[in-house]
Design an enzyme around this catalytic site. Structure first.
Site, PDB file in Angstrom:
ATOM      1  N   GLY A  12       0.841  -1.196   0.000  1.00  0.00           N
ATOM      2  CA  GLY A  12       0.000   0.000   0.000  1.00  0.00           C
ATOM      3  C   GLY A  12       0.869   1.236   0.000  1.00  0.00           C
ATOM      4  O   GLY A  12       2.095   1.156  -0.088  1.00  0.00           O
ATOM      5  N   ALA A  13       0.216   2.381   0.116  1.00  0.00           N
ATOM      6  CA  ALA A  13       0.966   3.620   0.125  1.00  0.00           C
ATOM      7  C   ALA A  13       1.791   3.708   1.396  1.00  0.00           C
ATOM      8  O   ALA A  13       2.883   4.247   1.411  1.00  0.00           O
ATOM      9  CB  ALA A  13       0.017   4.795   0.035  1.00  0.00           C
ATOM     10  N   GLU A  14       1.256   3.129   2.469  1.00  0.00           N
ATOM     11  CA  GLU A  14       1.887   3.347   3.756  1.00  0.00           C
ATOM     12  C   GLU A  14       2.539   2.086   4.314  1.00  0.00           C
ATOM     13  O   GLU A  14       3.549   2.164   4.993  1.00  0.00           O
ATOM     14  CB  GLU A  14       0.810   3.825   4.740  1.00  0.00           C
ATOM     15  CG  GLU A  14       1.368   4.621   5.883  1.00  0.00           C
ATOM     16  CD  GLU A  14       0.426   4.661   7.069  1.00  0.00           C
ATOM     17  OE1 GLU A  14      -0.733   4.229   6.933  1.00  0.00           O
ATOM     18  OE2 GLU A  14       0.874   5.091   8.125  1.00  0.00           O
ATOM     19  N   ALA A  15       1.928   0.946   4.015  1.00  0.00           N
ATOM     20  CA  ALA A  15       2.369  -0.272   4.687  1.00  0.00           C
ATOM     21  C   ALA A  15       2.334  -1.457   3.737  1.00  0.00           C
ATOM     22  O   ALA A  15       1.650  -1.443   2.728  1.00  0.00           O
ATOM     23  CB  ALA A  15       1.458  -0.551   5.878  1.00  0.00           C
ATOM     24  N   ILE A  17       1.054  -5.182   3.494  1.00  0.00           N
ATOM     25  CA  ILE A  17       0.043  -5.968   4.188  1.00  0.00           C
ATOM     26  C   ILE A  17       0.062  -7.383   3.643  1.00  0.00           C
ATOM     27  O   ILE A  17      -0.082  -7.601   2.439  1.00  0.00           O
ATOM     28  CB  ILE A  17      -1.335  -5.308   4.010  1.00  0.00           C
ATOM     29  CG1 ILE A  17      -1.287  -3.947   4.691  1.00  0.00           C
ATOM     30  CG2 ILE A  17      -2.433  -6.174   4.598  1.00  0.00           C
ATOM     31  CD1 ILE A  17      -2.472  -3.095   4.497  1.00  0.00           C
ATOM     32  N   ASP A 124     -10.116   7.796   7.709  1.00  0.00           N
ATOM     33  CA  ASP A 124      -9.929   7.322   6.334  1.00  0.00           C
ATOM     34  C   ASP A 124     -11.137   6.484   5.907  1.00  0.00           C
ATOM     35  O   ASP A 124     -11.002   5.343   5.474  1.00  0.00           O
ATOM     36  CB  ASP A 124      -8.635   6.500   6.244  1.00  0.00           C
ATOM     37  CG  ASP A 124      -8.164   6.314   4.794  1.00  0.00           C
ATOM     38  OD1 ASP A 124      -8.720   6.983   3.899  1.00  0.00           O
ATOM     39  OD2 ASP A 124      -7.256   5.503   4.574  1.00  0.00           O
TER      40      ASP A 124
END
Lengths: 214, 339
Positions: A12-15, A17, A124
């Site tokens: 993902g954009a952040e993490a 998974i 979010d």
């Protein structure tokens, strides 16, 4: 055998998974990745803070009677979270079937209201962050959640959902969906609060760049 | 096809002669002239003063644009002007120039949304087809992409634009606007002084960013004795990391393979460095508008002008209005392959 139709490992954009095996249970491992572009201290602070807050808020959300994944393990130092895997489909994908659209959005509104009653801002809200799993409707990704009792923050939470709906459906459908969210919300939290919340949402909209007063 | 593009939304009065040829499609800026209103030190743009500046410089700028393109009004096929969004008094000067030229020389006239100008110019110059766009300037901070209906907004600022953040901090330091380049220069002189990155609020909500808290905390830090270099460095780190994070989230959401960065703040090297790192890690093609065309200019109005002219969106002179508030997601776009 679990039906897994919403899951594939995501960067993902952040993490990152992934689906892992956690003592014989399928589980989701969420690892917040270091961002090379970000100042190192800022990067470390953000990742560890968000990991810790996400775990705490998932726990409080349960106490607010909102269905969300259970936390198995959390380590702010390595920015790692391990949580319950929810089989099912994303609300976003499920909507394509056209079934029970109004009812689903009303239930979503009710969940958001329960969070807001306890001062939890999801941060979010999108149709990608809701999983339908048999009879359950489960809210996921509390990665940007925070605790606040300010009207502004609650209004912004719903404003974001409204924008997310608008960026994934034509305007008339998006606005009907949002009205259903608001009606579920009002039923849970009451008319007076919902009214002031709606006012605040309009204020936020007008604050947008070059928003037209109409 | 040759267009005279006229820009006058804020501090810049610009004019450009540009050409678009079909088969093969090629876009060429033949001339691009401008005169920029300079606000006094420590002050922002005063709309009346800026419009006065435009009134005084407009005829010279248009003459220069025609002369350096070695052409005259007779060779121009149509006139495009920035109709909004922007400062009313400034917009009206551009509209008056466009209307006067159009009626005297019997030319068609096309109103253009300024933000779409930034985007279309970037797409033409960088050869991008269907990018996610990060538009960052004094007037805009928005993450947008094409859909069937038009430009859809995937993220934007909830309060100040990144350009305003830098300008207002600059004004606090007694600089004149635009302050971005001066702040960038100061930030690069940090030389071992401690930064205050950790003290500043990092506010991201979904794909939206907020800068008002960052601005007040930066001013506070300065008044507590933190050096200008240190404040500038820290503000850049936080403000641009926010933009990069929001953009990365929008890229993940939209699955676009290209990113276009345009608008005045696109000239900042620290920001484009961050975006380059992020795009590299995602395998996304990054296009940053060349510095020369990052700020407001007539060429951007011409670039978008072709799009609307070819779609039959020219208007009679008495309908060539301005719109101070004209969001990019409210613009009627030609039906296209996205439709």
């Amino acid at each position: 055998m679990l039906e897994i139709n919403h899951f594939s490992p995501v960067e993902g954009a952040e993490a990152r998974i992934e689906l892992i095996d956690w003592y014989d249970r399928p589980a989701i491992r969420k690892l917040r990745l270091s961002k090379k572009y970000r100042n190192q201290i800022l990067d470390e602070t953000l990742r560890s803070r968000r990991t810790k807050e996400e775990a705490e808020i998932l726990h409080s959300s349960k106490l607010a009677q909102v269905d969300c994944p259970e936390i198995f393990f959390a380590d702010p130092k390595t920015s790692e979270l391990v949580m319950e895997f929810i089989p099912g489909s994303l609300l976003k994908d499920y909507l394509a079937s056209g079934l029970q659209r109004a009812k689903l959005f009303k239930s979503l509104g009710k969940m958001v209201a329960r969070l807001h009653k306890k001062g939890i801002i999801h941060g979010d809200l999108t149709t990608k962050n809701v999983i339908l799993s048999q009879e359950r409707m489960v809210l996921i990704d509390f990665g940007l959640s925070f605790v606040s009792d300010r009207l502004e923050d609650k209004a912004e939470d719903l404003h974001l959902l409204k924008q997310a709906l608008k960026s994934s459906s034509p305007a008339n459908i998006a606005s009907r969906d949002f009205e259903n969210v608001m009606s579920g919300y009002q039923k849970e939290i009451g008319e007076a609060f919902t009214k002031s919340l709606r006012k605040q949402i309009s204020k936020i909209e007008l604050r947008g760049r070059y928003a037209k007063v109409d | 096809m040759i267009c005279l593009g006229i820009e006058s939304t804020a501090h810049t009065f610009g004019a450009s002669v540009s050409e678009l040829t079909s088969e093969p499609v090629s876009f060429r800026i033949i001339s691009d002239c401008k005169d920029v209103y300079k606000a006094p030190q420590g002050a922002g743009i005063h709309p009346r003063e800026a419009s006065r500046h435009h009134e005084e410089t407009c005829s010279g700028v248009v003459e220069n644009a025609l002369a350096s393109a070695k052409t005259g009004m007779n060779e121009i096929d149509f006139i495009a002007y920035s109709a909004g969004p922007g400062l009313g008094p400034c917009l009206r000067v551009g509209a008056v120039v466009a209307r006067s030229l159009a009626s005297y020389f019997c030319k068609q006239i096309v109103p253009v949304n300024h933000a779409i100008g930034h985007i279309e110019l970037g797409k033409l110059l960088l050869g991008l087809d269907d990018p996610l766009v990060l538009l960052i300037s004094g007037g805009h901070t928005v993450i947008t992409a094409r859909s069937a209906e038009g430009w859809r907004i995937f993220g934007e600022t909830l309060d100040l634009t990144v350009g305003q953040l830098l300008d207002q901090l600059g004004r606090h330091f007694g600089m004149s606007s635009p302050a971005g380049p001066k702040i960038e220069a100061l930030a690069s002189q940090l030389n071992g002084q401690a930064d205050v990155v950790g003290m500043l609020p990092y506010t991201i909500k979904g794909n939206d960013v907020s800068y008002s808290g960052l601005l007040s905390s930066s001013k506070d830090a300065f008044s507590k004795g933190i050096s200008q270099e240190s404040v500038c460095f820290s503000v850049q780190e936080v403000a641009f990391a926010l933009l990069t994070e929001a953009t990365e989230r929008a890229l993940a959401f939209t699955d676009k393979a290209e990113l276009l960065v345009t608008g005045g703040v696109a000239a900042n090297q620290r920001l484009s460095g961050m975006l380059k790192d992020m795009c590299g890690s995602r395998g996304v093609k990054l296009g940053v508008i060349p510095r020369q065309y990052s700020g407001d200019c007539g060429s951007q109005i011409a670039a978008a002008g072709f799009l609307f002219y070819n779609d039959g969106q020219s208007v009679p002179v008495n309908k060539a209005f301005t719109r101070q508030s004209w969001r990019i997601d409210r613009v009627n776009l030609p039906r296209s392959k996205f439709g």
